[in-house]
Design a protein around this motif. Sequence first.
Motif, PDB file in Angstrom:
ATOM      1  N   ILE A 163     -21.236  37.714  10.358  1.00 36.77           N
ATOM      2  CA  ILE A 163     -21.883  36.567   9.726  1.00 36.77           C
ATOM      3  C   ILE A 163     -20.857  35.446   9.582  1.00 36.77           C
ATOM      4  O   ILE A 163     -19.779  35.659   9.018  1.00 36.77           O
ATOM      5  N   VAL A 164     -21.174  34.279  10.091  1.00 35.15           N
ATOM      6  CA  VAL A 164     -20.278  33.124  10.025  1.00 35.15           C
ATOM      7  C   VAL A 164     -20.690  32.265   8.836  1.00 35.15           C
ATOM      8  O   VAL A 164     -21.710  31.576   8.871  1.00 35.15           O
ATOM      9  N   GLY A 165     -19.921  32.336   7.755  1.00 34.75           N
ATOM     10  CA  GLY A 165     -20.186  31.518   6.587  1.00 34.75           C
ATOM     11  C   GLY A 165     -20.620  32.321   5.386  1.00 34.75           C
ATOM     12  O   GLY A 165     -21.620  33.044   5.425  1.00 34.75           O
ATOM     13  N   ALA A 166     -19.851  32.190   4.282  1.00 31.72           N
ATOM     14  CA  ALA A 166     -20.149  32.929   3.049  1.00 31.72           C
ATOM     15  C   ALA A 166     -20.862  32.038   2.049  1.00 31.72           C
ATOM     16  O   ALA A 166     -20.452  31.903   0.902  1.00 31.72           O
ATOM     17  N   GLY A 167     -21.940  31.401   2.497  1.00 34.88           N
ATOM     18  CA  GLY A 167     -22.818  30.670   1.596  1.00 34.88           C
ATOM     19  C   GLY A 167     -23.930  31.578   1.109  1.00 34.88           C
ATOM     20  O   GLY A 167     -23.914  32.798   1.357  1.00 34.88           O
ATOM     21  N   PRO A 168     -24.930  31.024   0.423  1.00 33.52           N
ATOM     22  CA  PRO A 168     -25.992  31.879  -0.117  1.00 33.52           C
ATOM     23  C   PRO A 168     -26.774  32.620   0.957  1.00 33.52           C
ATOM     24  O   PRO A 168     -27.172  33.769   0.757  1.00 33.52           O
ATOM     25  N   ALA A 169     -26.998  31.997   2.115  1.00 35.16           N
ATOM     26  CA  ALA A 169     -27.738  32.675   3.184  1.00 35.16           C
ATOM     27  C   ALA A 169     -26.923  33.815   3.774  1.00 35.16           C
ATOM     28  O   ALA A 169     -27.423  34.932   3.954  1.00 35.16           O
ATOM     29  N   GLY A 170     -25.652  33.546   4.094  1.00 34.37           N
ATOM     30  CA  GLY A 170     -24.811  34.565   4.702  1.00 34.37           C
ATOM     31  C   GLY A 170     -24.576  35.749   3.796  1.00 34.37           C
ATOM     32  O   GLY A 170     -24.625  36.910   4.230  1.00 34.37           O
ATOM     33  N   LEU A 171     -24.315  35.492   2.516  1.00 37.08           N
ATOM     34  CA  LEU A 171     -24.060  36.585   1.579  1.00 37.08           C
ATOM     35  C   LEU A 171     -25.331  37.374   1.288  1.00 37.08           C
ATOM     36  O   LEU A 171     -25.287  38.608   1.150  1.00 37.08           O
ATOM     37  N   SER A 172     -26.475  36.698   1.221  1.00 30.78           N
ATOM     38  CA  SER A 172     -27.734  37.412   1.024  1.00 30.78           C
ATOM     39  C   SER A 172     -28.037  38.297   2.230  1.00 30.78           C
ATOM     40  O   SER A 172     -28.525  39.429   2.076  1.00 30.78           O
ATOM     41  N   ALA A 173     -27.752  37.785   3.426  1.00 31.87           N
ATOM     42  CA  ALA A 173     -27.944  38.599   4.626  1.00 31.87           C
ATOM     43  C   ALA A 173     -27.045  39.829   4.595  1.00 31.87           C
ATOM     44  O   ALA A 173     -27.482  40.942   4.925  1.00 31.87           O
ATOM     45  N   ALA A 174     -25.793  39.637   4.184  1.00 34.63           N
ATOM     46  CA  ALA A 174     -24.852  40.765   4.141  1.00 34.63           C
ATOM     47  C   ALA A 174     -25.322  41.837   3.168  1.00 34.63           C
ATOM     48  O   ALA A 174     -25.289  43.048   3.472  1.00 34.63           O
ATOM     49  N   ILE A 175     -25.752  41.413   1.988  1.00 33.89           N
ATOM     50  CA  ILE A 175     -26.238  42.371   0.985  1.00 33.89           C
ATOM     51  C   ILE A 175     -27.487  43.089   1.489  1.00 33.89           C
ATOM     52  O   ILE A 175     -27.597  44.312   1.405  1.00 33.89           O
ATOM     53  N   LEU A 187     -17.197  35.951   7.800  1.00 35.76           N
ATOM     54  CA  LEU A 187     -16.078  35.023   7.948  1.00 35.76           C
ATOM     55  C   LEU A 187     -16.352  33.771   7.120  1.00 35.76           C
ATOM     56  O   LEU A 187     -17.463  33.232   7.147  1.00 35.76           O
ATOM     57  N   GLU A 188     -15.338  33.296   6.392  1.00 38.62           N
ATOM     58  CA  GLU A 188     -15.476  32.096   5.567  1.00 38.62           C
ATOM     59  C   GLU A 188     -14.293  31.174   5.831  1.00 38.62           C
ATOM     60  O   GLU A 188     -13.141  31.559   5.639  1.00 38.62           O
ATOM     61  N   LYS A 223     -21.865  37.656  22.107  1.00 40.73           N
ATOM     62  CA  LYS A 223     -21.060  38.863  21.922  1.00 40.73           C
ATOM     63  C   LYS A 223     -20.375  38.887  20.566  1.00 40.73           C
ATOM     64  O   LYS A 223     -19.996  39.939  20.050  1.00 40.73           O
ATOM     65  N   GLY A 224     -20.187  37.696  19.970  1.00 40.60           N
ATOM     66  CA  GLY A 224     -19.478  37.579  18.707  1.00 40.60           C
ATOM     67  C   GLY A 224     -18.807  36.232  18.614  1.00 40.60           C
ATOM     68  O   GLY A 224     -19.240  35.259  19.257  1.00 40.60           O
ATOM     69  N   VAL A 225     -17.746  36.160  17.830  1.00 39.88           N
ATOM     70  CA  VAL A 225     -17.017  34.906  17.663  1.00 39.88           C
ATOM     71  C   VAL A 225     -15.517  35.184  17.667  1.00 39.88           C
ATOM     72  O   VAL A 225     -15.080  36.318  17.457  1.00 39.88           O
ATOM     73  N   ALA A 226     -14.765  34.122  17.904  1.00 34.50           N
ATOM     74  CA  ALA A 226     -13.310  34.190  17.780  1.00 34.50           C
ATOM     75  C   ALA A 226     -12.878  33.222  16.700  1.00 34.50           C
ATOM     76  O   ALA A 226     -13.403  32.104  16.599  1.00 34.50           O
ATOM     77  N   THR A 227     -11.934  33.647  15.872  1.00 38.87           N
ATOM     78  CA  THR A 227     -11.391  32.747  14.858  1.00 38.87           C
ATOM     79  C   THR A 227     -10.365  31.824  15.493  1.00 38.87           C
ATOM     80  O   THR A 227      -9.826  32.105  16.566  1.00 38.87           O
ATOM     81  N   GLY A 228     -10.098  30.715  14.821  1.00 40.15           N
ATOM     82  CA  GLY A 228      -9.146  29.751  15.353  1.00 40.15           C
ATOM     83  C   GLY A 228      -7.715  30.248  15.252  1.00 40.15           C
ATOM     84  O   GLY A 228      -7.355  31.027  14.375  1.00 40.15           O
ATOM     85  N   LYS A 235     -23.104  43.450  17.485  1.00 45.69           N
ATOM     86  CA  LYS A 235     -24.409  43.627  18.120  1.00 45.69           C
ATOM     87  C   LYS A 235     -25.271  42.393  17.866  1.00 45.69           C
ATOM     88  O   LYS A 235     -26.054  41.985  18.734  1.00 45.69           O
ATOM     89  N   TYR A 236     -25.109  41.815  16.671  1.00 49.44           N
ATOM     90  CA  TYR A 236     -25.804  40.572  16.333  1.00 49.44           C
ATOM     91  C   TYR A 236     -24.876  39.689  15.502  1.00 49.44           C
ATOM     92  O   TYR A 236     -24.143  40.187  14.636  1.00 49.44           O
ATOM     93  N   THR A 237     -24.933  38.400  15.759  1.00 52.20           N
ATOM     94  CA  THR A 237     -24.115  37.428  15.034  1.00 52.20           C
ATOM     95  C   THR A 237     -25.032  36.428  14.346  1.00 52.20           C
ATOM     96  O   THR A 237     -25.900  35.837  14.987  1.00 52.20           O
ATOM     97  N   PHE A 238     -24.849  36.285  13.025  1.00 52.99           N
ATOM     98  CA  PHE A 238     -25.632  35.321  12.246  1.00 52.99           C
ATOM     99  C   PHE A 238     -24.779  34.075  12.000  1.00 52.99           C
ATOM    100  O   PHE A 238     -23.630  34.184  11.553  1.00 52.99           O
ATOM    101  N   PHE A 239     -25.357  32.920  12.254  1.00 52.88           N
ATOM    102  CA  PHE A 239     -24.662  31.656  12.004  1.00 52.88           C
ATOM    103  C   PHE A 239     -25.211  31.058  10.714  1.00 52.88           C
ATOM    104  O   PHE A 239     -26.355  30.628  10.646  1.00 52.88           O
TER     105      PHE A 239
END
Length: 546
Positions: free
Chosen positions: A7-19, A37-38, A148-153, A176-180
């Motif tokens: 999951i790219v981004g620890a906002g309310p959507a990303g954290l809710s998805a993770a939980i 990733l945040e 496939k995923g993401v790479a950090t800078g 397997k899946y990447t959430f933006f």
Amino acid sequence: MPYDVVIVGAGPAGLSAAIRLKQAAAAREAEISVCVLEKGSEVGAHILSGATIDPQALDELLPDWRDDGCPLAEVPVTNNLHWVLTKKGKFNLPHLWTPPFLHNKGTYTGSLGNLCRWLAGKAEELGVEIFPGFAAAEVLFNEDGSVKGVATGDMGVARDGTHKGDYQPGLELHAKYTFFSEGCRGHLSKEMMRIFDLRADCDPQVYGLGVKELWDIDPELHQPGTVIHTQGWPLTEHGANGGGWIYHQANGQVSIGFVTWLNYTNPYVSPFQEMQKWKTHPQVAALLKGGKRVSYGARAISDGGYQSLPKLVFPGGALIGDSAGFLNVPRIKGTHTAMKSGMMAADAAVEAIVSQRQHDELTGYTAAYDQSWVKKELSIVRNVVPLVKKFGDFLGSGLAGITMWAEYLGLKMPFTLHHHPDHETLWRKDLVRKIDYPKPDGVLTFDRLSSVFLSNTNHEEDQPVHLTLKDPSVPVEYDLPMYDEPAQRYCPAGVYEIVGEDTGDPKFVINAQNCVHCKTCDIKDPTQNINWVVPEGGGGPNYPNM
């Protein structure tokens, strides 16, 4: 580093998805690995919202949140007001004129950043791995074109591109899946929309810029739980749209802010200075008298709503939260819809992974949205923003109110009005009146640089500039003679300036270290010449409780 879901981004959507991923996996007696990733230095560092929050999604996700130390529970909304402002006075809009869903019954006001910090703790308790300070800079693809995923800078890269002594290459995170879940105008989300043509069947997204301050005010004036929204002055002086908010929150503080819709036509409009001018209204100034400004920030918001939602899924990934644009503009709320979008995507991903699928389209997410209260809520208000833009603040608001009442009562309007891109709306400078904003007094009103200081913004100066120009000649050779280079005014952090114009040698200067990551330049630049990309991880604002 392989995971089931990244999951790219620890906002309310990303954290809710993770939980929700962990909850749904446990219900299926399955093990699913999740990474978030945040790009901010910590969870919440880049989170900014008014915020008055509808708890509907939170009730579904964590039903016991009110008794579990959640900071949002501190201040329920007890009083809701809507002011229509003139230059010196105001008109209170009666509740009977507005549909019940605008009345804020059952909502809470507080810091969205602190809510995200609390959600992050809940996610980690379930086994989610959260990596703050790591910015996702690149999308990775499989041979079949799926994500496939993401790479950090990379870290430790000098401005000229050479590697410094502390250089560290980025990490690849495969999933397997990447959430933006990058929030409004996410730079990777923008790439996903382009690569997979996700905007083929929807309107362009449109935006507003929210400028926010936190104030400690006179205790005798503080009314915890009172929320006020304003419309009208000062934007009506320029034919622009938007409005302000005043939320009485915990600890003697008020959250105040002002949103300028970015479809304005006069290139001399400065959303930052409109916010400062709004504070001089007698009603607002009286509240702040004797108070102290303690924090500042700015962030763009997605205003397009129902008709601007892109296709939400693509092979190997999904858009959630404000990366897609789930904000309900009339309610001035998007946290609950963002959280629900992450939850729906999570449910679809768990079903796919348990069924031993990967890298396909999560059609279950789209199907869930089509049957959800999110779609219904956004559909009811879909014509509000276009009506206000077309007919002006007062007539447009009246017509919008009629359509909302009709939709709320089940009389579905047989039409959907459309949006037009914000970067196409500016008029030439010779066709408009130049705006003379008052100088800041340092007590009630302030300049941009002292404001940025309060945002705790910091970037490593010796790094590649993250505000990139497709053509470096455009700002001086086109934007300056045509629009007096509007980036000097629409940026709320003083990033852009023209120097040397008085000597006949104008140069476009980018003060990237001031950037608060609001994304306005990426949105409003008339030739779309400015492209915002992520700086080194951990850079940007460090909001304590915004």
